[in-house]
Design an enzyme around this catalytic site. Structure first.
Site, mmCIF file in Angstrom:
data_model
loop_
_atom_site.group_PDB
_atom_site.id
_atom_site.type_symbol
_atom_site.label_atom_id
_atom_site.label_comp_id
_atom_site.label_asym_id
_atom_site.label_seq_id
_atom_site.Cartn_x
_atom_site.Cartn_y
_atom_site.Cartn_z
ATOM 1 N N ASN A 68 2.346 11.461 8.752
ATOM 2 C CA ASN A 68 1.169 11.158 9.564
ATOM 3 C C ASN A 68 0.348 12.354 10.017
ATOM 4 O OD1 ASN A 68 1.096 8.196 9.887
ATOM 5 N ND2 ASN A 68 3.186 8.549 10.584
ATOM 6 N N SER A 103 -6.176 12.761 4.975
ATOM 7 C CA SER A 103 -6.770 11.676 4.191
ATOM 8 C C SER A 103 -7.804 12.250 3.229
ATOM 9 C CB SER A 103 -7.439 10.677 5.120
ATOM 10 O OG SER A 103 -8.343 11.329 5.984
ATOM 11 N N THR A 153 -0.418 -1.824 8.716
ATOM 12 C CA THR A 153 -0.572 -3.271 8.688
ATOM 13 C C THR A 153 0.661 -3.948 8.114
ATOM 14 O OG1 THR A 153 -2.933 -3.111 8.493
ATOM 15 C CG2 THR A 153 -1.930 -5.142 7.732
ATOM 16 N N GLU A 206 8.224 4.581 8.577
ATOM 17 C CA GLU A 206 7.892 5.933 8.125
ATOM 18 C C GLU A 206 8.915 6.959 8.589
ATOM 19 O OE1 GLU A 206 3.202 5.957 7.853
ATOM 20 O OE2 GLU A 206 4.053 5.804 9.855
ATOM 21 N N LYS A 232 4.648 -6.804 3.250
ATOM 22 C CA LYS A 232 4.349 -5.396 3.077
ATOM 23 C C LYS A 232 4.209 -4.801 4.468
ATOM 24 C CE LYS A 232 0.861 -3.343 3.202
ATOM 25 N NZ LYS A 232 0.098 -2.493 4.213
ATOM 26 N N THR A 286 0.874 -1.197 0.000
ATOM 27 C CA THR A 286 0.000 0.000 0.000
ATOM 28 C C THR A 286 0.899 1.231 0.000
ATOM 29 O OG1 THR A 286 -0.220 -0.166 2.415
ATOM 30 C CG2 THR A 286 -1.980 -1.096 1.073
#
Lengths: 408, 408
Positions: free
Chosen positions: B403, B408, B193, B280, B182, B156
């Site tokens: 983040n 979003s 995830t 990240e 992943k 993703t």
């Protein structure tokens, strides 16, 4: 580095003087700076003491000795050193604390275990005994000062001075409480030590004072977090001088016991929230209310799991009502939870109910709420009656700047 | 938003094809993007399966069903959906997984519990059943593909494709293992995830496979952290097709059992470290070796307390050998520790020994080590024989940017 005053800062309040408490500050010069860095609170004979301390397995000598001495229940002096935490310094650190206790007990004619010491600042460097001795000598003869001066002297990387007061009626007698606290600014290699002191003129037996402090602590200082990191020196103490002349509070059955405990908890909550408001890089003050948990303790742990989640904290920094991250943080808390009973609200608007997104919920008021400074997250676990409220701040570039970009 | 390829990225390795495993990818278009987002691994009859899953109390239906189905030990298919995690979607989410299982079991003529499903991506939106059905129909008739295509299709927000291989000799038979994974890029409102799948042609009984996976998992995937947050969907599975023709491994006493378990652990460790390398905002890969703990498990918890500390992670980002923050993180871990027995090293140079700073220790090699990309922290607790190694990355502005700054 210049750390900017927190945007969440509050002005220092008017606090009453507390009979039986004499505050003095001095320059011990633990660091090369031009400021007072030694605070000396002299306490009248008959002062009761209670304390709660860090649970760190690597606690400082100040914490180890204070934790023991508080058991005998009496205090005549508090000394706070700023600029050197004296932590991780082995037997030499312990010697430095014992030297301070000996010097002050000789000057006041009290037991060494009635002298309490705290230190905050750089770790791994034993507190220099000569500087401490000279600082205390100076403090013993200097003019008394007020709350603001004492608060500034215990601070290290704090961006504003933090104090809170309350009063209570015990029978016909009004008692006063005044508290000061330092904490939550950190610069390498310092640690986020939180040191808080509350003074009251109430007449309170030590055992009850300890019980009331522990109860207040559980709902206030134990319910805040900035980054989940715990200092080796965290300390909160309360000193009760008995000068108000109220009938002594011996137990929860004593007249005024509940009122006093409520006032103490009020001061603790105010001070705890001020620490969050000075959290490193904080731009938003976040209140997390957890209900429907298996127990109050379980609710607190779920709340802290949410409050410590970097993903939740960055979502709030980004003004994003990301309830998925709240689900994640509930799930990882290790506490009883049922995905299909979980409900989540931002600013009073439920985004998810009983394990499902609320279809077509009105995002406009949520978006407006998240643009504000005070953020409210409610989580209902749908399991039992346990509830808790936890406070934290968001995680921003300011946190990284303070802790990574600038070197010690 | 454009997320840059991690500076810690590694090239995708050459991986052998595994007899009995046929990989296919298709466009289910769970999001509006032009890429394959459905991966279909068809497994030969007689394939053993084992799995470890998130401990989240809010796990997805995929996890709930997979955790149950793995107990019967056989697998014929794995379907991975990327772009929608199907988490926190209640009974509708469960229906979507059951529909996929029914469709695939009908096509392959196997039991529904031999069809394993994983999903990753946005939460709170039930996986669209029509898109899944069409994607699987397409996958059933498309040409098989290789490891790189399958790895890209399960990703993703990953910034690079992550795979690892190993081989082992079981008697005279060489068996191959190939794994893909992943994880660890996150964009609101997605979650971190981690989905990992390992395929082997070895002939291994399901019970032994499960035991070997759990043992490998404890020392690899359970020893990595990026930000301490746990997904509702984390899954690692291993599929053994038995096509290599080795004598079946039934227990630790079977010939080649140790060699197979070592190869499996090797692949797990490689994959786990690759996830950290795609953490990240990661700029440094940190290895934390804890020794002298009361037990191995205690050592792992102390290691994770250090690895999850924002203060330690930002210190490393700032190339600051701040061992005081390591002391703090050891102290708060809640594990047996003695301040006066604690020793800490960076890059092999001890900065603190037995609770005291090493006087005049040579900081030059430490400073040089911290400027590098691979950082080594050693902590000896001086208590017992427990040891563990934990891997993490630093905490940088990149984490906040990914983040918080992008919505979003």
């Amino acid at each position: 580095m210049d750390i900017q005053r927190s945007p969440l800062a509050r002005p220092f309040p008017e606090l009453p003087s507390i009979a039986g408490v004499t505050l003095r500050v001095a320059r011990a010069q633990y660091k090369t700076w031009d400021r007072c860095d030694l605070t000396f609170a002299e306490l009248a004979e008959g002062t009761s003491v209670a304390g709660v301390f860090t649970k760190s397995a690597c606690a400082s000598s100040e914490v180890e000795l204070g934790r023991e001495a508080v058991k005998q229940g009496r205090a005549r002096a508090l000394i706070v050193n700023a600029g050197n935490s004296n932590a991780f310094t082995g037997w030499r650190g312990r010697e430095a604390v014992e030297a301070i206790q000996a010097q002050v007990s000789a000057a006041l004619g009290c037991g060494v275990d009635e002298v309490f010491v705290s230190s905050t600042g750089v770790i791994g460097v034993p507190l220099p005994k000569d500087k401490a001795r000279a600082g205390i000598e100076a403090a013993l003869v200097t003019e008394p000062c007020g709350w603001a001066d004492a608060t500034n002297a215990i601070g290290t990387t704090d961006t504003f001075a933090k104090g809170a007061g309350a009063s209570a009626m015990i029978g016909d007698t009004r008692v006063e409480l005044a508290g000061i606290i330092k904490g939550s600014g950190m610069i390498a290699p310092d640690m986020a030590t939180m040191l808080g002191y509350i003074f009251t003129d109430a007449n309170v037996a030590p055992a009850f004072l300890q019980e009331a402090l522990e109860r207040a602590n559980a709902a206030t200082f134990s319910c805040i977090t900035v980054d989940g990191d715990t200092s080796t020196s965290d300390t909160v103490m309360v000193f009760a001088t008995a000068k108000a002349g109220n009938a002594r509070i011996e137990s929860w059955d004593s007249p005024g016991a509940d009122a006093f405990a409520a006032a103490l908890a009020d001061v603790c909550r105010q001070l705890a929230q001020l620490v969050v408001r000075d959290g490193e890089g904080a731009a938003k003050f976040i209140t997390i209310r957890v209900s429907g948990a298996a127990s109050d303790d379980s609710a607190r742990r779920v709340g802290l799991s949410i409050a410590n989640s970097p993903l939740v904290k960055t979502a709030i920094a980004g003004e994003d009502a990301n309830w998925g991250r709240v689900v994640m943080a509930v799930g990882k808390a290790g506490e009883p939870a049922d995905r299909d009973k979980l409900s989540i609200a931002f600013g009073g608007v439920w985004a998810a109910r009983n394990g499902l997104p609320v279809e077509g919920y009105d995002e406009a008021p949520v978006a407006a709420h998240l643009k504000g400074e005070d953020i409210d997250i409610a989580v209902d676990l749908g399991l039992g009656d346990g509830r808790a409220t936890v406070w934290t701040c968001d995680l921003t570039h300011g946190y990284i700047a303070i802790n990574a970009d600038y070197r010690s």
